[in-house]
Each structure stands twice: as C-alpha cells, then as structure tokens.
Design an enzyme around this catalytic site. Structure first.
Site, PDB file in Angstrom:
ATOM      1  N   ARG A   1       7.456  31.026 -31.170  1.00  0.00           N
ATOM      2  CA  ARG A   1       6.037  31.368 -31.063  1.00  0.00           C
ATOM      3  C   ARG A   1       5.239  30.196 -30.502  1.00  0.00           C
ATOM      4  O   ARG A   1       5.501  29.037 -30.849  1.00  0.00           O
ATOM      5  CB  ARG A   1       5.486  31.761 -32.438  1.00  0.00           C
ATOM      6  CG  ARG A   1       6.136  32.994 -33.032  1.00  0.00           C
ATOM      7  CD  ARG A   1       5.631  33.286 -34.429  1.00  0.00           C
ATOM      8  NE  ARG A   1       5.931  32.199 -35.374  1.00  0.00           N
ATOM      9  CZ  ARG A   1       5.692  32.248 -36.682  1.00  0.00           C
ATOM     10  NH1 ARG A   1       5.122  33.330 -37.197  1.00  0.00           N
ATOM     11  NH2 ARG A   1       6.006  31.243 -37.462  1.00  0.00           N
TER      12      ARG A   1
ATOM     13  N   GLU B   1       0.978  36.195 -47.099  1.00  0.00           N
ATOM     14  CA  GLU B   1       1.920  37.169 -46.571  1.00  0.00           C
ATOM     15  C   GLU B   1       1.545  38.573 -47.042  1.00  0.00           C
ATOM     16  O   GLU B   1       0.773  38.750 -47.979  1.00  0.00           O
ATOM     17  CB  GLU B   1       3.331  36.830 -47.028  1.00  0.00           C
ATOM     18  CG  GLU B   1       3.852  35.508 -46.512  1.00  0.00           C
ATOM     19  CD  GLU B   1       5.280  35.262 -46.947  1.00  0.00           C
ATOM     20  OE1 GLU B   1       6.210  35.822 -46.328  1.00  0.00           O
ATOM     21  OE2 GLU B   1       5.477  34.509 -47.920  1.00  0.00           O
TER      22      GLU B   1
ATOM     23  N   ARG C   1       1.237  31.568 -32.883  1.00  0.00           N
ATOM     24  CA  ARG C   1       1.095  31.161 -34.289  1.00  0.00           C
ATOM     25  C   ARG C   1      -0.064  30.189 -34.376  1.00  0.00           C
ATOM     26  O   ARG C   1      -0.071  29.158 -33.702  1.00  0.00           O
ATOM     27  CB  ARG C   1       2.396  30.511 -34.775  1.00  0.00           C
ATOM     28  CG  ARG C   1       2.351  29.932 -36.191  1.00  0.00           C
ATOM     29  CD  ARG C   1       2.124  31.026 -37.224  1.00  0.00           C
ATOM     30  NE  ARG C   1       2.463  30.601 -38.564  1.00  0.00           N
ATOM     31  CZ  ARG C   1       1.698  29.904 -39.377  1.00  0.00           C
ATOM     32  NH1 ARG C   1       0.494  29.512 -38.968  1.00  0.00           N
ATOM     33  NH2 ARG C   1       2.094  29.596 -40.594  1.00  0.00           N
TER      34      ARG C   1
END
Length: 264
Positions: free
Chosen positions: A102, A66, A58
């Site tokens: 992540r 998004e 990330r």
C-alpha cells in the site's frame, strides 16, 4: 570560484533558517522534500485506508479501529463524508509503501491534513511503526488535544480503579510491562486491555490486582500466576525505537496512555 559560490549559498540558506521562525521553515522544507500529487478518491476502505487512482493508500501516522471495534464506523464515515468521490492531495512518506504494497501518504483536502484530523477527533491514534518523521510531534500534540477533549477513543475511564493503576516499568529487552495498584483496595482488571500503537492487544483474564501490588505482563507463551500474566501468541510488542502504551478498562475507556518515545 564555483566552490566559493556554492559555500556562500549554503551559508546563506543555513542563516535564513536561523533567522526566520524555525517551525515555519521546517514545514516549508518538509513540503519541498516530500513529493505531493493529486488523486481522485474512489473508495474508503476504513478509517485509515482509501482507494484512489487505482492505488490502495494507507494513511500515514495513524491507526484507526478495526471492523467491529468502537468508532470503526465513525472513522470510516468521517473520511467518506470528507473525501469520497473527490480530488485530494497526497504527500508521500519517506517510505513509499508498506509491507502489503500500500502507498503510504498524508492526505490533504482543502489544505487540511485529514490524518491529523482523525487523531484530533479521537477516531485514530498516532502510529509510527518505522520511527518518527517530521510530522511526529504534530500527531502527539493532536492526541494530547484529544485527551483534553475527553471524547471517542480519548474518553477517560470512570472506573474507580482508573486512578489506581500505574505503569511502573517497561523493559524492551525482556518484552514486559509492570503495572502497579497504588490504592488501598483491590482492583478487578478482568476484561481490561493493553494495546500498542498498532493492532496488538492483550486482554486480562479473570484477574484481581491486590492493593499495593504489582503484576508483570510478559510477551510470549507461559502459564499465568498471581504475579505474572503472559501475552501469548506474540513474539514482541514494543521496540527500542519507541511505541505507545494504552491501557483500557473492560468498557474500552482509556485508563492511561504513555508515550514511550523520546521526541526529537
């Protein structure tokens, strides 16, 4: 003797920081203290997430649109063009992983910080949910540069009311924001949206803000009335540690942005 020697080295190091240019020293320290490593990018998930050496990474300091939102494809395509199937250098954050497991990192390709580049290009906004790190100021300046360029996520609204609406107040304890219409005419805000640095969004229902009037947007469940609108479905949005406030019109263009943190 050993203790005196240690004190001398410490004093010398502190004086060196004072004598030389501090931003340069700060950057050198940052690179020294934060771990870096080479990885091979196997997949670009979206504008702020990649797969490399079997790790899901990330990108630190940013939040990109998004799927289905404006500039999602542009942000993803930018990373694919720059680094897909290539070796890059990553600099791990102070917090090594997020709550989803992540890896958190800044991504560099040929010395260029791609996290920062996404912000400059208006393909992501600064995002620091755990608070400021040494790079925070760089990302705010990159966003301000983007605002000056007036493109992509930074494109200014041309709505007649975009110069009327002010953020009058934010109360972290009460989790509410107050908007004020300073113009002498009413403003239709239906479909406008408020957003934090991350994914949380509030869309205005059918609503008109009268001239010289205020409206409270309260986080939590409640029944809307003329002076108060409720951000249902959220327990909190803004934290005392800081955040950012984004207001966009019904076309997604930026009306105002407010940095709610005190930079250090």
């Amino acid at each position: 003797m050993e203790k005196k020697h240690y004190r001398f080295l410490l004093y010398f190091f502190v004086m060196l920081l004072v004598i030389i240019n501090y931003p340069i020293a700060d950057r050198l320290l940052r690179n020294f203290l934060l771990e870096r490593q080479q990885v091979f990018v196997e997949e670009v998930i979206d504008g702020d997430t990649i797969e490399a050496d079997g790790m899901r990474i990330r990108l630190l300091g940013i939040n990109s649109p998004e799927r289905g939102e404006p500039f999602y494809e542009e942000a993803k395509s930018f990373l694919e063009k720059e680094i897909l199937n290539k070796s890059v250098e990553i600099q791990l954050g102070i917090e090594r992983k997020d709550k989803y497991g992540r890896v958190l990192a800044y991504v560099f390709y040929h010395g260029k910080n791609l996290n920062l580049e996404l912000v400059k290009r208006g393909l992501a906004n600064p995002y620091f949910p755990s608070g400021q790190d040494p790079s925070y100021g760089d990302f705010v300046r990159a966003w301000e540069e983007c605002l000056s360029s007036n493109f992509n996520l930074c494109e200014r609204s041309s709505n007649i009311c975009s110069n009327c609406i002010l953020l009058k107040n934010i109360n972290y304890d009460e989790q509410e924001a107050v908007l004020y219409n300073e113009c002498n005419f009413d403003c239709e805000l239906t479909g406008w949206q408020i957003k934090d640095e991350g994914r949380k969004k509030f869309f205005f229902p059918k609503f008109v803000l009268s001239a010289k009037s205020s409206v409270r947007i309260v986080v939590g469940n409640g029944e809307n009335n003329e002076g108060t609108l409720f951000w249902n479905g959220e327990k909190y949005v803004w934290t005392k540690g800081g955040d950012s406030f984004f207001l966009r019109d019904d076309k997604g263009k930026l009306v105002l942005w407010k940095n709610l943190r005190t930079q250090t």
